[in-house]
Design an enzyme around this catalytic site. Structure first.
Site, PDB file in Angstrom:
ATOM      1  N   ASN A  21       0.815  -1.221   0.000  1.00 59.04           N
ATOM      2  CA  ASN A  21       0.000   0.000   0.000  1.00 59.04           C
ATOM      3  C   ASN A  21       0.846   1.267   0.000  1.00 59.04           C
ATOM      4  OD1 ASN A  21       0.988  -0.019   2.587  1.00 59.04           O
ATOM      5  ND2 ASN A  21      -0.961   0.518   3.564  1.00 59.04           N
ATOM      6  N   GLY A  22       2.173   1.133  -0.104  1.00 60.95           N
ATOM      7  CA  GLY A  22       3.051   2.298  -0.182  1.00 60.95           C
ATOM      8  C   GLY A  22       3.696   2.700   1.126  1.00 60.95           C
ATOM      9  N   GLN A  45       8.727  27.162  -1.175  1.00 62.91           N
ATOM     10  CA  GLN A  45       7.529  27.640  -0.479  1.00 62.91           C
ATOM     11  C   GLN A  45       7.948  28.159   0.896  1.00 62.91           C
ATOM     12  OE1 GLN A  45       4.069  25.008  -0.813  1.00 62.91           O
ATOM     13  NE2 GLN A  45       5.110  23.881  -2.434  1.00 62.91           N
ATOM     14  N   HIS A  84      17.164  27.591  -0.924  1.00 60.09           N
ATOM     15  CA  HIS A  84      16.600  28.543  -1.874  1.00 60.09           C
ATOM     16  C   HIS A  84      16.677  29.965  -1.330  1.00 60.09           C
ATOM     17  CE1 HIS A  84      14.315  29.797  -5.322  1.00 60.09           C
ATOM     18  NE2 HIS A  84      13.338  30.267  -4.587  1.00 60.09           N
ATOM     19  N   ASP A 142      17.754  36.765 -11.435  1.00 60.20           N
ATOM     20  CA  ASP A 142      16.776  37.721 -10.918  1.00 60.20           C
ATOM     21  C   ASP A 142      17.470  38.588  -9.872  1.00 60.20           C
ATOM     22  OD1 ASP A 142      16.632  36.360  -8.310  1.00 60.20           O
ATOM     23  OD2 ASP A 142      15.476  34.848  -9.371  1.00 60.20           O
ATOM     24  N   LYS A 178      13.017  40.137 -14.413  1.00 59.46           N
ATOM     25  CA  LYS A 178      11.979  39.222 -14.889  1.00 59.46           C
ATOM     26  C   LYS A 178      10.704  39.401 -14.087  1.00 59.46           C
ATOM     27  CE  LYS A 178      13.054  35.176 -12.006  1.00 59.46           C
ATOM     28  NZ  LYS A 178      13.513  33.784 -11.978  1.00 59.46           N
ATOM     29  N   ASP A 202      22.593  30.170 -10.576  1.00 64.93           N
ATOM     30  CA  ASP A 202      21.314  29.988  -9.892  1.00 64.93           C
ATOM     31  C   ASP A 202      21.442  28.825  -8.918  1.00 64.93           C
ATOM     32  OD1 ASP A 202      18.720  30.539  -9.202  1.00 64.93           O
ATOM     33  OD2 ASP A 202      17.865  30.175 -11.178  1.00 64.93           O
ATOM     34  N   GLY A 223      13.695  24.256 -16.526  1.00 58.58           N
ATOM     35  CA  GLY A 223      14.653  24.840 -17.453  1.00 58.58           C
ATOM     36  C   GLY A 223      14.160  26.057 -18.207  1.00 58.58           C
ATOM     37  N   THR A 271      13.025  29.125 -17.168  1.00 59.07           N
ATOM     38  CA  THR A 271      13.538  30.417 -16.692  1.00 59.07           C
ATOM     39  C   THR A 271      14.993  30.616 -17.085  1.00 59.07           C
ATOM     40  OG1 THR A 271      12.010  30.445 -14.813  1.00 59.07           O
ATOM     41  CG2 THR A 271      13.970  31.822 -14.640  1.00 59.07           C
TER      42      THR A 271
END
Length: 327
Positions: free
Chosen positions: A45-46, A105, A138, A178, A202, A230, A236, A238
């Site tokens: 079932n994972g 996020q 990030h 950016d 951008k 980056d 890919g 951006t």
């Protein structure tokens, strides 16, 4: 004197999930040890099962797992490994994240959105992690999401050394895709002899993920080899748009340098057809055979950096000193 005295020795043990075992094996080889034998499998079932085949009581545990696709499965396995170590009485548990899932996020753009990067930190803390070690988050603010020490490693020394060796004699410009990553570009400039900086202005529609529009280039790029830096390459789109904008603005060539090769969907095809002269990435994430087959893509190993950081933490040394005080 009352009580019992015993001189104990610290014991470093390294564990790996199933997401990217080759990286973990390379790390342990550099450290001069081996991965702890582990039984890990998924039920029909994972659901995921993990058991370590050696005693971990009192050890200094480092648990390596790259959050690659299927990302939610590997995150869950990572959490279960930490829980198993906690319940088996490991003395200290350091979660090693070559790629930190959900890092994009890290804030709310609109109402009723989650801050999933914070949730990730809370999950690992609840599971039993004492410390996090991640490569090129990030955004640096993610370090504050975890209630404990966070070692933020940077691939910049590895990538910049390669660029200096192969392109150092050319007229370089360091380009941020950016305005938000201009500080990282400044560190690149310092390592590459004060090369001039530029960035791509951008715009992005927050309702359309993985899509952005490169409006114009700000900075000196005409006639120069542009090093476009980056933290990650996902689909890919951006980074390829940014390379196109630089060539249209008169750059002689473009070299892309990024830490995390996510390479989702059409990324490999886009990079193959892009104007970029070379795409330099690290192996924080497993790279497909299709990507490796491209002469344009160069993969550098992040293992020496991770192993050096693990040894520094184990020996109570300085991780910051590895990056000239910038980490």
């Amino acid at each position: 004197m009352t009580g019992i005295q015993k001189a104990t020795q610290k014991n470093l043990m390294v564990f790996s999930g199933r997401a990217h075992p080759s990286l973990a094996e390379e790390v342990t080889t550099t450290l001069g040890t081996e991965l702890v034998p582990t039984d890990a499998y998924s039920f029909a079932n994972g659901e995921i099962y993990v058991r370590f085949n050696e005693s971990v009581r009192g050890c200094d545990a480092f648990v390596i797992q790259s959050h690659t696709q299927p990302i939610n499965e590997w995150i869950m396995e990572h959490l279960i490994m930490v829980d198993a170590l906690k319940r088996a009485s490991a003395k200290r548990i350091t979660v090693v994240l070559p790629f930190y899932g959900y890092a994009r996020q890290d804030k709310k753009h609109r109402g009723r959105e989650p801050i999933s990067a914070r949730l990730m930190a809370d999950l690992f803390k609840t599971a039993g992690a004492d410390r996090l070690m991640a490569v090129d988050l990030h955004t640096s603010q993610i370090q504050g999401f975890f209630d404990g020490p966070v070692d933020h490693l940077m691939a910049l020394p590895i990538l910049a050394s390669y660029v200096r060796k192969h392109y150092g004699k050319e007229d370089l410009s360091i380009v941020s895709p950016d305005a938000g990553r201009i500080k990282v570009a400044e560190q690149w400039s310092q390592r590459l002899g004060g090369a001039p900086l530029a960035f791509i202005h951008k715009t992005r529609d927050i309702t359309r993920p993985n899509e952005s529009v490169a409006n114009r280039v700000v900075g000196e790029v005409a006639g120069r080899t542009c090093i476009l830096v980056d933290d990650m390459i996902d689909s890919g789109g951006t980074i390829c748009q940014a390379a196109d904008a630089l060539m249209k603005d008169g750059a002689s060539s473009v070299v892309i340098a990024a830490t995390h090769a996510i390479f989702s969907g059409p990324a490999v095809e886009r990079l193959a057809n892009s104007v970029a002269r070379e795409v330099v990435v690290t192996n924080t994430l497993p790279i497909s055979a299709e990507a490796r087959a491209l002469d344009k893509i160069t993969e550098l190993s992040i293992a020496p950096l991770i192993s050096q950081a693990i040894r520094a933490v184990f020996e109570d040394g300085s991780v910051t000193s590895m990056f000239d005080g910038h980490a």
